[in-house]
Design an enzyme around this catalytic site. Structure first.
Site, mmCIF file in Angstrom:
data_model
loop_
_atom_site.group_PDB
_atom_site.id
_atom_site.type_symbol
_atom_site.label_atom_id
_atom_site.label_comp_id
_atom_site.label_asym_id
_atom_site.label_seq_id
_atom_site.Cartn_x
_atom_site.Cartn_y
_atom_site.Cartn_z
ATOM 1 N N LYS A 212 0.827 -1.210 0.000
ATOM 2 C CA LYS A 212 0.000 0.000 0.000
ATOM 3 C C LYS A 212 0.861 1.260 0.000
ATOM 4 O O LYS A 212 0.620 2.217 -0.757
ATOM 5 C CB LYS A 212 -0.918 -0.036 1.222
ATOM 6 C CG LYS A 212 -1.598 1.263 1.568
ATOM 7 C CD LYS A 212 -2.549 1.678 0.456
ATOM 8 C CE LYS A 212 -2.984 3.106 0.650
ATOM 9 N NZ LYS A 212 -4.275 3.265 1.193
ATOM 10 N N CYS A 266 -3.490 10.552 1.887
ATOM 11 C CA CYS A 266 -2.825 9.290 1.524
ATOM 12 C C CYS A 266 -1.468 9.561 0.906
ATOM 13 O O CYS A 266 -0.427 9.282 1.496
ATOM 14 C CB CYS A 266 -3.684 8.522 0.536
ATOM 15 S SG CYS A 266 -5.390 8.425 1.042
HETATM 16 N N1 SAJ Z 1 -2.333 14.821 -8.445
HETATM 17 C C1 SAJ Z 1 -1.577 15.630 -9.265
HETATM 18 N N2 SAJ Z 1 -1.264 15.181 -10.520
HETATM 19 C C2 SAJ Z 1 -1.692 13.976 -10.994
HETATM 20 C C3 SAJ Z 1 -2.466 13.144 -10.151
HETATM 21 C C4 SAJ Z 1 -2.771 13.600 -8.869
HETATM 22 O O1 SAJ Z 1 -1.165 16.728 -8.885
HETATM 23 O O2 SAJ Z 1 -1.391 13.656 -12.153
HETATM 24 C C5 SAJ Z 1 -2.661 15.273 -7.069
HETATM 25 C C6 SAJ Z 1 -4.158 15.447 -6.837
HETATM 26 O O3 SAJ Z 1 -4.598 16.692 -7.279
HETATM 27 C C7 SAJ Z 1 -4.230 15.288 -5.335
HETATM 28 C C8 SAJ Z 1 -3.136 14.257 -5.044
HETATM 29 O O4 SAJ Z 1 -2.278 14.270 -6.153
HETATM 30 O O5 SAJ Z 1 -3.920 16.497 -4.665
HETATM 31 C C9 SAJ Z 1 -3.641 12.852 -4.801
HETATM 32 O O6 SAJ Z 1 -4.676 12.528 -5.717
HETATM 33 P P1 SAJ Z 1 -4.837 11.084 -6.389
HETATM 34 O O7 SAJ Z 1 -6.078 11.134 -7.186
HETATM 35 O O8 SAJ Z 1 -3.608 10.691 -7.100
HETATM 36 O O9 SAJ Z 1 -4.942 10.075 -5.175
HETATM 37 P P2 SAJ Z 1 -5.824 10.019 -3.814
HETATM 38 O O10 SAJ Z 1 -4.994 10.583 -2.725
HETATM 39 O O11 SAJ Z 1 -7.182 10.556 -4.000
HETATM 40 O O12 SAJ Z 1 -5.945 8.423 -3.657
HETATM 41 C C10 SAJ Z 1 -4.761 7.633 -3.599
HETATM 42 C C11 SAJ Z 1 -4.919 6.458 -4.583
HETATM 43 N N3 SAJ Z 1 -3.651 5.801 -4.740
HETATM 44 C C12 SAJ Z 1 -3.131 5.518 -5.968
HETATM 45 O O13 SAJ Z 1 -3.668 5.854 -6.994
HETATM 46 C C13 SAJ Z 1 -1.840 4.768 -5.981
HETATM 47 C C14 SAJ Z 1 -5.977 5.515 -4.065
HETATM 48 O O14 SAJ Z 1 -6.043 4.348 -4.901
HETATM 49 C C15 SAJ Z 1 -5.679 5.096 -2.622
HETATM 50 O O15 SAJ Z 1 -6.671 4.234 -2.102
HETATM 51 C C16 SAJ Z 1 -5.660 6.355 -1.779
HETATM 52 O O16 SAJ Z 1 -4.600 7.185 -2.272
HETATM 53 C C17 SAJ Z 1 -5.429 5.962 -0.328
HETATM 54 O O17 SAJ Z 1 -6.413 5.910 0.437
HETATM 55 O O18 SAJ Z 1 -4.286 5.635 0.010
#
Ligand code: SAJ
Length: 416
Positions: A212, A266
């Protein structure tokens, strides 16, 4: 152990409540446990205390059928799922106090034969710590039947659902299950099989914990790369969005998107658990965290440059507060910290916040003079500078002509 019929889900937040609801809609008797009486009362009325698509249908349905109830006191059950927070301490180690509090709540209910699953994101060794902690509270039980003592089966099954898609991903994602013993692993597999249509992969507890953390660190490192590119591109005078789009035409390149920083509870947190477990071996992971944490300050510098063009008393429209698009979750949101810091650094500028997913400003912003929540139209109309912080659909769909004559700082590249 007997077939699992009754499950207590401890912690009814963004993960615990959906998990409780999906188990309840799949025929189990589920009792949700939370320390917040208001949330417990809301759930018992069939209401969901936060925004997550489709969750309300599951909660309302299972509460009205009587398969889901909520309480503040942990009941006896065949299985316990812990979905409590694991924030980090000031020294970036994990705060396990919520896990230990949940363990203290359930320990008196154990009679032997129960399954205890830790879903909370945790540093390697936490599931073993939980197991040892439970046995410390209940020395009449064992983890493996030693001395003929009744067994409490302990396993880790990290949640991996994406906020905004939780009810879909809970069902369709693969799961990783790692028990303290093989029997615990197998029992956990049987429980998740009740609703999980993805594959269930079996391993040991520490590997499940690390899997994870590594998934989120992988994403953090890749977002840091994109964020670094955005700063490099600004320096050399090119459009980072075009750059990434072009580079991604290569068959083995898939660069993520820059933004104002990484938020949420996360990705902005979990990599630190790896760093604190092996500080000397995780320099890249630490650097990525620091690069992403530094991005809000860079965005603020961009706004300051815009203010220089417009004048010290400029009005700034800040579009979006959530940590990402189309959700109402403000936790660890870079947008919130950017608005707060703008108010400190540019005290003469009015900051008009437009966030269609909240009805009031969070506490950290509501007390600030010169920061106000407005509807999108008003915020943009009154602004000299438009700062786009979150790529909500409402912002993508707005008529771009309202931006004419304004200085635009678009941290997500939606208006290029
Ligand atoms: N973000 C960017 N650029 C991107 C993608 C995301 O700046 O290209 C930013 C988003 O705006 C946000 C942050 O990253 O601020 C996180 O967003 P996210 O959509 O990547 O992830 P989370 O935090 O909503 O959810 C993540 C997920 N993990 C992965 O994709 C590996 C989810 O599957 C997990 O269950 C979750 O963390 C968790 O609970 O750990």
């Amino acid at each position: 152990m007997n077939t699992i019929r009754k499950v207590a889900v401890i912690g009814l937040g963004y993960i615990g409540l959906p998990t409780a609801a999906i188990l309840a809609t799949n025929g189990l008797e589920v009792i949700g446990v939370d320390v917040k009486q208001d949330n417990v009362d809301a759930i018992n009325r069939g209401e969901v205390p936060f925004v997550e698509p489709d969750l309300n249908i599951h909660v309302a349905g299972s509460v009205s059928m009587g398969s889901l109830t909520a309480t503040t006191v942990t009941p006896a059950a065949d299985a316990f799922i812990l979905a409590v927070p694991t924030p980090f301490n000031p020294d970036k180690t994990a705060d396990l106090s919520y896990i230990e509090a949940a363990a203290r709540g359930l320990a008196p209910r154990l009679v032997g034969g129960e399954l205890v699953i830790l879903e909370s994101t945790s540093p390697p060794g936490t599931t073993q710590h939980l197991a040892d902690y439970l046995i410390g509270l209940r020395p009449d039980l064992s983890l493996d039947g030693a001395d003929n003592k009744p067994i409490v089966h302990v396993a880790h099954c990290p949640e991996r659902v994406l906020p905004g898609r939780v009810m879909i991903e809970l069902v369709t994602n693969d799961r990783i299950v790692g028990g303290i013993t093989d029997e615990a692993t197998e029992l956990a597999r049987q429980l998740y099989q009740v609703f999980c249509q993805g594959d269930i992969h079996l391993t040991d507890a520490a590997t499940a914990e690390m899997a994870k953390l590594v998934e989120n660190a992988y994403r953090d490192v890749n977002i840091a790369f994109a964020n670094e590119l955005s700063m490099v591109s600004e320096k050399v005078g090119i459009d980072v969005w075009e750059l990434i789009e072009l580079a991604n035409h290569h068959p083995r390149v898939n660069i993520l998107q820059p933004g104002p920083g990484v938020g949420g509870h996360c990705i902005a947190v979990d990599p630190w658990f790896i760093v604190s477990a092996a500080p000397n071996e995780s320099k890249l992971i630490r650097q990525a965290r620091e690069t992403n944490d530094a991005k809000p300050a860079w965005v603020i510098d961009q706004v300051k440059l815009a203010v220089k063009q417009v004048g010290d008393t400029a009005t700034v429209a800040a579009l979006g507060l959530a940590f990402k698009a189309n959700i109402d979750d403000l936790r660890e949101s870079p947008a919130v910290s950017i608005v707060r810091q703008l108010n400190i650094d540019l005290p003469e500028c009015a900051v008009l916040v437009a966030e269609p997913h909240v009805s009031e400003l969070p506490e950290t912003l509501s007390s600030l003079t010169n920061v106000a929540l407005k509807d999108l139209g008003t915020a943009v109309a009154e602004a000299d500078i438009v700062l786009l912080l979150v790529d909500h659909d409402e912002f993508k769909e707005m008529d771009k002509s309202v931006l004419d004559g304004k200085v635009v700082v678009d941290t997500r590249g939606i208006w290029r």
